[in-house]
Design a protein around this motif. Structure first.
Motif, PDB file in Angstrom:
ATOM      1  N   PHE A 144      46.472  42.305  37.545  1.00  0.00           N
ATOM      2  CA  PHE A 144      47.406  42.249  36.406  1.00  0.00           C
ATOM      3  C   PHE A 144      48.809  42.157  37.006  1.00  0.00           C
ATOM      4  N   THR A 145      49.595  41.162  36.607  1.00  0.00           N
ATOM      5  CA  THR A 145      50.942  41.074  37.170  1.00  0.00           C
ATOM      6  C   THR A 145      51.904  41.972  36.407  1.00  0.00           C
ATOM      7  N   ASN A 146      53.025  42.190  37.039  1.00  0.00           N
ATOM      8  CA  ASN A 146      54.056  43.087  36.546  1.00  0.00           C
ATOM      9  C   ASN A 146      55.317  42.247  36.335  1.00  0.00           C
ATOM     10  N   PRO A 147      55.959  42.263  35.202  1.00  0.00           N
ATOM     11  CA  PRO A 147      55.707  43.066  34.006  1.00  0.00           C
ATOM     12  C   PRO A 147      54.959  42.317  32.903  1.00  0.00           C
ATOM     13  N   LEU A 148      54.532  41.062  33.133  1.00  0.00           N
ATOM     14  CA  LEU A 148      54.003  40.284  32.005  1.00  0.00           C
ATOM     15  C   LEU A 148      52.479  40.317  31.881  1.00  0.00           C
ATOM     16  N   LEU A 149      51.810  41.088  32.759  1.00  0.00           N
ATOM     17  CA  LEU A 149      50.376  41.322  32.620  1.00  0.00           C
ATOM     18  C   LEU A 149      49.548  40.039  32.556  1.00  0.00           C
ATOM     19  N   LYS A 150      49.891  39.077  33.409  1.00  0.00           N
ATOM     20  CA  LYS A 150      49.020  37.910  33.555  1.00  0.00           C
ATOM     21  C   LYS A 150      47.833  38.339  34.400  1.00  0.00           C
ATOM     22  N   VAL A 151      46.650  37.833  34.065  1.00  0.00           N
ATOM     23  CA  VAL A 151      45.432  38.326  34.704  1.00  0.00           C
ATOM     24  C   VAL A 151      44.818  37.257  35.610  1.00  0.00           C
ATOM     25  N   THR A 152      44.482  37.655  36.832  1.00  0.00           N
ATOM     26  CA  THR A 152      43.819  36.755  37.771  1.00  0.00           C
ATOM     27  C   THR A 152      42.372  37.197  37.944  1.00  0.00           C
ATOM     28  N   SER A 153      41.474  36.232  38.060  1.00  0.00           N
ATOM     29  CA  SER A 153      40.063  36.549  38.274  1.00  0.00           C
ATOM     30  C   SER A 153      39.806  36.836  39.752  1.00  0.00           C
ATOM     31  N   VAL A 154      39.394  38.059  40.030  1.00  0.00           N
ATOM     32  CA  VAL A 154      39.077  38.426  41.419  1.00  0.00           C
ATOM     33  C   VAL A 154      37.842  37.645  41.879  1.00  0.00           C
ATOM     34  N   LYS A 155      36.882  37.472  40.962  1.00  0.00           N
ATOM     35  CA  LYS A 155      35.650  36.742  41.288  1.00  0.00           C
ATOM     36  C   LYS A 155      35.959  35.312  41.694  1.00  0.00           C
ATOM     37  N   ALA A 156      36.767  34.642  40.875  1.00  0.00           N
ATOM     38  CA  ALA A 156      37.041  33.223  41.128  1.00  0.00           C
ATOM     39  C   ALA A 156      37.834  33.038  42.413  1.00  0.00           C
ATOM     40  N   ILE A 157      38.830  33.892  42.626  1.00  0.00           N
ATOM     41  CA  ILE A 157      39.651  33.751  43.840  1.00  0.00           C
ATOM     42  C   ILE A 157      38.810  34.070  45.081  1.00  0.00           C
ATOM     43  N   SER A 158      37.987  35.120  45.017  1.00  0.00           N
ATOM     44  CA  SER A 158      37.192  35.441  46.215  1.00  0.00           C
ATOM     45  C   SER A 158      36.208  34.334  46.539  1.00  0.00           C
ATOM     46  N   LYS A 159      35.743  33.647  45.500  1.00  0.00           N
ATOM     47  CA  LYS A 159      34.813  32.536  45.724  1.00  0.00           C
ATOM     48  C   LYS A 159      35.515  31.410  46.502  1.00  0.00           C
TER      49      LYS A 159
END
Ligand SMILES: *Cc1c(COP(=O)(O)O)cnc(C)c1O
Length: 393
Positions: A144-159
């Motif tokens: 979750f980014t700060n302060p705008l709470l954009k969400v990144t997929s840990v699954k997709a990035i690790s893949k």
């Protein structure tokens, strides 16, 4: 073994003294006796190892489903030690909205050290792929980014990372292992500012790193001991104690945040609410798939013409301060406080306007929090005689 919430409370049994104490003692000793000059002792010097710190390190390693944990004197010290496993000439892809202090460490310290970095929006997988170079070694981001709470997929990035033999490093400060365990989703290293939710009481600055792989663990241990920014035994005990109540605190942070989001959405003074729990966005979709909750941070934008400074200064219960993740609610203006180091152009590009407010929702009674927000919003719109109709949102 036991369920997660039980693990939070019990950690790893130590049975290391004769008193029957239920908690690991605070071992305030910098050095330890050698029975003989050539003895191989478990503990020799407290930068290298301390039983109280070690308890915390085992506790957090188990909670993150890692093999080894490391405790540092701050979140940035943990990040410094982690990035120091790389060598001059290595390239690292970083999320474009990472914590400002991490950004400063990268731009003003590691660049001098000839580590190379490329900033990308880690929600955009093709941008991440495109940024990969022959010397790329890792991808570093915050779920979750700060302060705008954009969400990144840990699954997709690790893949993506695995396909290119890169390490995935996740700053899990905002979610904690209660809401997400990045190592289970494919990440290799997790870092924390334990100053925030793990400590949970705004009384200690601390950092944590947890890894899965023994070889990385050895490199990180070398840095922890070799650079030396270790967590003191007393502060290790505070984080250990904070972790015991993480589940109950988090449950309340989550339910309070959900109520506050609902309240904010009902107020005409609010132009936009940023919270991954709000449905209808990619952020919500990813967070729903990969986390057990949407966290305790809520950001929102006041309508144009309303003074954000007056609003935050008009709050009585909710205190005006940077930092987050503690039992008490804290509010701040990113453009003037947490993100003041960014140039006005960079702030704007990052979506940090002068109307943006970040709220770290505490565990107080939600009625009191809503009452406080409400009275400050009321005074704002009365004082400035602005009545924005809900239809104009
Ligand atoms: C606060 C914070 C840090 C830095 O941690 P310190 O304990 O202040 O050194 C790193 N990452 C995130 C996401 C943070 O919120």
């Amino acid at each position: 073994m036991s369920e997660f919430d039980t693990k939070l409370v019990h950690g790893k049994s130590q049975h290391d003294n004769q008193t029957g104490a239920v908690n690991v003692p605070i071992y305030n000793s910098s050095t330890y006796v050698y029975p003989r000059a050539d003895s191989k002792v478990r503990w020799d010097y407290s930068r290298s190892g301390n039983p109280t710190r070690n308890y915390l390190e085992d506790q957090i390693a188990a909670l993150e489903d890692g093999t080894r944990g490391f405790a540092f004197s701050s979140g940035l010290a943990a990040i410094h030690a982690v990035l120091s496993i790389f060598s001059p000439g290595d390239h690292i892809i970083i999320g474009d909205s990472i914590y400002g202090g991490t950004f400063r460490l990268i731009n003003q310290f590691f660049e001098r050290w000839h580590l190379e970095f490329t900033e990308v929006d880690t929600q955009d997988l093709s941008a991440v792929e495109k940024a990969i170079q022959p010397n790329t070694k890792a991808i570093y981001f915050e779920t979750f980014t700060n302060p705008l709470l954009k969400v990144t997929s840990v699954k997709a990035i690790s893949k993506v990372a695995k396909a290119h033999h890169l390490l995935t490093i996740v700053d899990n400060t905002f979610l904690t292992p209660y809401l997400q365990r990045p190592l289970d989703l494919g990440a290799d290293i997790v870092v924390h500012s334990a100053t925030k939710y793990l400590g949970g009481h705004s009384d200690v600055v601390a950092g944590i790193a947890v890894v899965k792989n023994e070889e990385i663990a050895d490199r990180l241990y070398f840095n922890q001991n070799g650079i030396g920014s270790v967590l003191s035994p007393e502060d290790s005990n505070l984080i250990r104690r904070g972790i015991q109540t993480l589940a109950v605190r988090m449950d309340r942070h989550l339910s309070n945040a959900a109520k506050i989001v609902k309240f904010l959405q009902s107020r005409p003074e609010i132009a936009k609410v940023y919270y991954p729990g709000i449905s209808g966005s990619l952020d919500h979709e990813i967070a729903s798939a990969e986390t057990n909750g949407y966290g305790g941070i809520v950001s929102f934008e006041l309508q144009k013409g309303l003074k954000a400074t007056k609003f935050v200064e008009g709050l009585n219960l909710i205190q005006l301060a940077v930092s987050l993740g503690a039992v008490e609610s804290l509010v701040e203006l990113p453009y003037k406080m947490s993100h003041a180091e960014l140039s006005p152009e960079d702030q704007l590009a990052a979506g940090i306007t002068h109307q943006l407010v970040r709220l770290s929702v505490g565990i107080e009674d939600p009625k009191d929090l809503i009452q406080d927000l409400s009275q400050s919003l009321d005074r704002l719109s009365v004082r400035q005689s602005i009545r924005v109709k809900a239809s104009e949102k």
